[in-house]
Design a protein around this motif. Structure first.
Motif, short mmCIF file in Angstrom:
data_model
loop_
_atom_site.label_atom_id
_atom_site.label_comp_id
_atom_site.label_asym_id
_atom_site.label_seq_id
_atom_site.Cartn_x
_atom_site.Cartn_y
_atom_site.Cartn_z
N LYS A 229 -15.62 4.20 -4.30
CA LYS A 229 -14.53 4.93 -4.92
C LYS A 229 -13.79 4.49 -5.92
CE LYS A 229 -13.66 7.42 -0.42
NZ LYS A 229 -12.49 7.88 0.60
N HIS A 230 -13.42 2.93 -5.68
CA HIS A 230 -12.81 2.28 -6.91
C HIS A 230 -13.95 2.19 -8.14
CE1 HIS A 230 -10.35 0.04 -3.85
NE2 HIS A 230 -9.98 1.14 -4.03
N PHE A 231 -15.30 1.83 -7.91
CA PHE A 231 -15.96 1.94 -9.00
C PHE A 231 -16.08 3.43 -9.77
CE2 PHE A 231 -20.47 2.57 -10.90
CZ PHE A 231 -20.60 1.41 -11.35
N ILE A 232 -16.00 4.45 -9.01
CA ILE A 232 -16.21 5.74 -9.54
C ILE A 232 -14.87 5.81 -10.18
CG2 ILE A 232 -16.22 8.18 -8.95
CD1 ILE A 232 -18.04 7.52 -6.49
N GLN A 233 -13.64 5.81 -9.70
CA GLN A 233 -12.41 5.79 -10.40
C GLN A 233 -12.30 4.99 -11.83
OE1 GLN A 233 -10.27 8.22 -9.44
NE2 GLN A 233 -9.33 7.68 -11.64
N ASN A 234 -12.88 3.95 -11.58
CA ASN A 234 -12.70 3.04 -12.80
C ASN A 234 -13.52 3.42 -14.07
OD1 ASN A 234 -10.88 1.25 -11.79
ND2 ASN A 234 -12.56 -0.05 -10.90
N SER A 235 -14.80 4.12 -13.55
CA SER A 235 -15.85 4.62 -14.47
C SER A 235 -15.11 5.93 -15.13
CB SER A 235 -17.08 4.93 -13.98
OG SER A 235 -17.87 3.97 -13.32
N LEU A 236 -14.68 6.69 -14.42
CA LEU A 236 -13.77 7.83 -15.00
C LEU A 236 -12.68 7.52 -15.95
CD1 LEU A 236 -13.93 10.18 -11.87
CD2 LEU A 236 -15.61 10.26 -13.73
N THR A 237 -11.98 6.57 -15.64
CA THR A 237 -10.94 6.10 -16.37
C THR A 237 -11.43 5.54 -17.75
OG1 THR A 237 -9.63 5.28 -14.64
CG2 THR A 237 -9.16 4.49 -16.58
N VAL A 238 -12.55 4.79 -17.88
CA VAL A 238 -12.89 4.43 -18.89
C VAL A 238 -13.68 5.59 -19.84
CG1 VAL A 238 -14.90 3.16 -20.10
CG2 VAL A 238 -13.56 2.07 -18.13
N SER A 239 -14.31 6.53 -19.30
CA SER A 239 -14.87 7.54 -19.78
C SER A 239 -13.65 8.51 -20.36
CB SER A 239 -15.89 8.42 -18.95
OG SER A 239 -15.13 8.94 -17.84
N ARG A 240 -12.45 8.66 -19.52
CA ARG A 240 -11.35 9.29 -20.18
C ARG A 240 -10.92 8.82 -21.44
NH1 ARG A 240 -8.65 8.79 -15.97
NH2 ARG A 240 -6.85 7.86 -16.50
N LEU A 241 -11.12 7.64 -21.56
CA LEU A 241 -10.51 6.94 -22.95
C LEU A 241 -11.49 7.20 -23.89
CD1 LEU A 241 -9.10 4.97 -24.65
CD2 LEU A 241 -10.25 3.08 -23.81
N VAL A 242 -12.80 7.22 -23.82
CA VAL A 242 -13.70 7.62 -24.90
C VAL A 242 -13.33 9.24 -25.22
CG1 VAL A 242 -16.22 8.31 -25.12
CG2 VAL A 242 -15.43 6.23 -23.80
N LYS A 243 -13.13 9.85 -24.12
CA LYS A 243 -12.76 11.36 -24.64
C LYS A 243 -11.52 11.62 -25.42
CE LYS A 243 -12.34 15.95 -22.43
NZ LYS A 243 -12.06 16.71 -21.26
N VAL A 244 -10.73 10.64 -25.22
CA VAL A 244 -9.45 10.71 -26.23
C VAL A 244 -9.89 10.42 -27.38
CG1 VAL A 244 -7.28 9.71 -26.53
CG2 VAL A 244 -7.78 10.43 -24.07
N LEU A 245 -10.63 9.43 -27.46
CA LEU A 245 -11.07 8.69 -28.72
C LEU A 245 -11.86 9.86 -29.75
CD1 LEU A 245 -12.46 5.39 -27.80
CD2 LEU A 245 -10.47 5.74 -29.36
N TRP A 246 -12.71 10.63 -28.86
CA TRP A 246 -13.42 11.71 -29.57
C TRP A 246 -12.53 12.82 -30.08
CZ3 TRP A 246 -17.75 12.99 -25.37
CH2 TRP A 246 -18.82 11.96 -25.66
#
Length: 873
Positions: A229-246
């Motif tokens: 669960k932590h791994f999934i949540q951390n991955s989604l957090t990083v991808s959310r940063l990518v989305k903001v950058l876009w």
């Protein structure tokens, strides 16, 4: 006044006391005091903490800027680069924050200098967590604390703004470097949270940062003991940063494409799907669905992208399907597959289906992704219309899936897929029986519906170009008949005829193909030949290696040989190889191999009685065939009957004249009588018509061409046999002529006979009927039956062997070659297309292509020829 490294509690307290006196304060260096404290190793923790408290308090007092900067520089250095202990780093952090309070300009200046050192360092000198903590403090200080505006610093607000902008730029530039040194996904996620909370840092360098995040995500795989669960949540957090950058980029679409290019470069160069972190799949989830088609189209139209890169990318995406949060990952896979069909790159489709069908099917067991996984499975299996092996290989998984899937709609969709696959790949009732039992409770899909599903995934629907039409028609590699020929490699028809006859004996074929791969060259070669005859999409094969491995040493390569002699040698060699392996296994107490020649091995007892002394001698002998001789008075015009010849073979033989028997009791040649008894007939009975005899007058072997009528059903010693194969010799000499074979599978419901004439295979009537007509109409024909193969009706399998029953290693050999064949076909189609374009562009061409290929007579065009084989095993 400097300070040496502190050696005890008294000097520290004394110096701090002195520092509180204005006249001495000017000569004391607080940065030296701090450094001395950090280097002191003989202070207990309690005293050290008191000193730190005094230093922190001192930081709230007025100091000149140079001293503040020195203390900030020293404390920041120990905070970030402390080599003594984590505790020292914590204490240094406390001192730094105390002295930086309300000194924003100096704080920015010191941090900027430190970041510049970090960016220029050859080795990244700090941990990502330390950098993240520093960044949080600096951002908090800059955003919240007010700038000092006393009389000495009236220009500070303007300078502070300028330095803040400079710091933001510096942080933005160093972020990709920091990201690249993240060793834990949690660190990367924490830093991402900091950046998301302070989006001002994301206004510059978005492209480099986004690509750096993609690179790092690909490397950060789950560790042992990691909380999913932590791994999934951390991955989604990083991808959310990518989305903001876009979203913050003025070239939004271009930045998405750059990020996807980075992702594709990673997955396309890594063949091992486990080498790239599944968290990278979160990036694909961010791409708007409206862009997926465009991205896939651009990818597949890029001539610099190789087939193996597309295959690797698909392999990774299919592996990522297990990600519980994926929304549109299956769309990427499906649209890539349709794109491959549109561009005619069927090889990739077949390769990925053969390799990954089982992986996809097993994901049907996970409830939250069953619907999307099923859509991927439908796409892969229905596009793979030329070969049933991928479907056959996952039948056990599909059986289990019917039990694992709970949603009614998904079960019904799965039943429609299975019904369509059975319709698409008919002829395997025994293999489909378990599935048929499961399908009984579902609605029967109409033939029209199944045809529509098959048509939807027919490759020709998506590419109608002349080039592709030629390729698509051959991509199914439809053979003229459902049997495979063997190339004549220079008077090897004697070998080809024997191999085809043996292959069509169902029990022998099944034993060879279902066994483990042999370590002996001859048996392994025969297994390989049989596997290709059973499964290949080629029309004919070139068995070079098997020819070399199976020929007797006294056979001269390139010369015609006796097929009967070769058959006996081949069976005897197989028996010897098997026996040798069995002796070795016996020493190891392992299970023995099956003796494949048992079905051909018969035995009898030969008794010879001397007419003079009545002495009798007996011997037990084994045989692979029964030799049937012609009478000396038989002429080429006499029509003989097989049953009569068999009766004579079992009668007593008088050994007289030149054929006298040597009697040990009489110590000389004597007339004798030889009789046969104790017959044990094999399940496969081979009858050799001994047509070649030595003519003393002519000093050579001559052929007896007398026609022989042989029945389709034969009963001998209470055993009922059916005609299975006939090897025919065409010609007038043992050392010349040609061999070909009539054969059929007795377990096949149709019972269809085929003529195997080297690479040419055609359906035909029963050879017994043909023999009867030959006897009546052409008594001088040189095409005469030579070896007759009869199979015991009780030993015939109830159903024919299917591909799924073949040893998996053998199946993989054939699959790899089928893919090679598709490459050959595709390359030939591309060459043809290039030639056509060249001719159309050259008005002086010697010939031109017509737009209507259908009107070109057979043999007049440059069509792809699959009758031969470039495959050598």
């Amino acid at each position: 006044m400097g300070v040496q490294p502190l050696m005890g509690e008294a000097p520290v307290a004394h110096l701090l006391k002195l520092h509180s006196q204005p006249r001495i304060k000017k000569v004391l260096k607080m940065d030296k005091i701090f450094c001395g404290l950090m280097e002191a190793d003989n202070l207990n923790a309690e005293h050290k903490l008191k000193v730190i408290q005094m230093l922190k308090h001192s930081g709230t007092l007025p100091h000149d800027n140079s001293e503040v900067k020195r203390v900030l520089t020293a404390s920041l250095s120990y905070w970030l680069h402390s080599k003594t202990s984590a505790k020292n780093a914590e204490l240094s952090s406390a001192v730094f924050k105390a002295w930086a309070y309300k000194r924003v300009m100096l704080l920015i200046e010191v941090v900027a200098e430190e970041l510049t050192k970090i960016s220029n360092a050859s080795i990244f000198p700090l941990s990502v967590s330390q950098f993240s903590n520093l960044l949080k403090f600096v951002l908090h200080s800059v955003d919240i604390q007010e700038v000092n505006t006393d009389a000495m610093e009236t220009d500070l607000p303007v300078k502070s703004v300028q330095q803040t902008v400079s710091l933001i730029s510096l942080v933005s530039n160093i972020l990709p470097l920091v990201m690249s040194h993240c060793q834990e996904l949690s660190d990367l996620a924490n830093l991402s949270i900091t950046l998301l909370e302070n989006s001002v840092l994301l206004q510059q360098g978005g492209a480099a940062l986004a690509c750096s995040l993609v690179e790092r995500l690909s490397l950060l795989r789950p560790t042992v003991g990691c909380n999913p669960k932590h791994f999934i949540q951390n991955s989604l957090t990083v991808s959310r940063l990518v989305k903001v950058l876009w979203s913050k980029s003025s070239t939004h679409k271009q930045l998405i494409l750059q990020s996807l290019q980075t992702l594709f470069r990673i997955v396309s160069t890594n063949e091992n799907a486990e080498s790239v972190s599944v968290s990278l799949s979160t990036i694909l989830q961010l791409v708007p669905e409206s862009m997926i088609d465009e991205v896939c189209k651009n990818l597949l139209s890029d001539t610099s992208v190789k087939d193996n890169q597309i295959t690797n990318a698909l392999r990774h995406m299919i592996t990522w399907l297990q990600w519980p949060k994926h929304v549109n990952l299956h769309l990427w896979i499906i649209r890539l597959c349709f794109g491959l069909a549109e561009t005619g790159r069927l090889i990739i489709l077949f390769e990925i289906t053969s390799e990954m069908a089982a992986t996809v099917a097993q994901k049907l067991w996970y409830r939250n992704i069953q619907s999307t996984v099923l859509q991927v499975l439908i796409t892969l299996l229905l596009f793979n219309q030329s070969c049933p092996m991928a479907f056959h290989g996952i039948i056990p998984i599909l059986e289990k899936a019917f039990g694992e899937v709970k949603e009614v709609d998904i079960k019904e969709e799965l039943s429609r897929l299975v019904q369509t696959l059975i319709y698409m790949h008919p002829g395997y009732p025994e293999l489909y029986h378990p599935l048929s039992a499961l399908l009984a409770e579902y609605e029967v899909l109409s033939e029209t519906c199944m045809q529509e599903m098959v048509k939807k995934y027919s490759v020709s629907v998506y590419n109608t170009s002349k080039k592709f039409t030629a390729f698509a028609s051959q991509s199914k590699v439809e053979k003229r008949v459902d049997k495979v020929g063997l190339e004549n490699l220079g008077n090897t028809c004697f070998l080809n005829s024997v191999v085809q006859a043996l292959y069509n004996i169902d029990s022998f074929q099944s034993a060879i193909l279902s066994s483990e791969m042999s370590s002996t060259p001859l048996l392994r070669g025969l297994q390989t030949v049989f596997a290709f005859l059973q499964l290949t999409q080629r029309a004919s094969l070139s068995p070079h290696s098997f020819v070399k491995a199976s020929l007797p040493t006294w056979f001269v390569e390139g010369e015609q040989q006796d097929s009967s002699e070769y058959m006996r040698f081949l069976l005897d060699s197989i028996h010897e190889e098997t026996d040798k392996v069995n002796r070795q296994l016996t020493l190891q107490s392992d299970q023995k191999l099956l003796d494949y020649t048992l079905s051909f091995t018969g035995s009898d007892t030969v008794t010879t009685r001397c007419e003079k002394c009545s002495t009798m001698s007996s011997s037990h002998q084994k045989f692979y065939d029964i030799s049937l001789h012609f009478d000396e008075e038989s002429s080429n015009t006499d029509i003989l009957d097989l049953t009569d010849m068999l009766g004579k073979a079992f009668k007593d033989e008088n050994l007289v004249g030149d054929n006298q028997f040597y009697c040990n009791s009489c110590a000389g040649l004597q007339d004798a009588t030889r009789s046969l008894s104790g017959f044990s007939l094999p399940s496969c009975l081979v009858l050799t018509l001994c047509r070649f005899s030595y003519n003393v007058k002519l000093n050579k072997h001559i052929k007896i061409r007398a026609p022989v009528q042989y029945p389709s059903n034969l009963e001998i010693l209470n055993k009922k046999y059916m005609l299975n194969a006939v090897i025919v010799h065409s010609g007038t000499s043992l050392n010349g002529g040609h061999y070909y074979t009539y054969a059929r599978s007795l377990s096949s419901p149709s019972g269809q006979w085929y003529l195997f004439n080297d690479s040419r295979v055609t359906p035909c009537a029963s050879p017994a009927e043909l023999s009867s007509k030959t006897c009546k109409n052409s008594r001088l024909s040189s095409d005469t039956p030579y070896l007759l193969f009869y199979t015991d009706m009780d030993s015939v399998p109830s159903t024919p062997l299917v591909g799924a029953m073949v040893n998996p290693t053998l199946r993989q050999l054939v699959v790899r070659d089928d893919l090679s064949l598709l490459r050959e076909v595709q390359a030939a189609a591309e060459r043809k297309s290039a030639e056509k374009k060249a001719c159309q562009g050259n008005i002086l061409s010697w010939y031109s292509y017509t737009d209507d290929d259908d009107n070109i007579p057979p043999g007049a065009d440059n069509s792809i020829d699959l009758s031969g084989s470039r495959f050598i095993f």
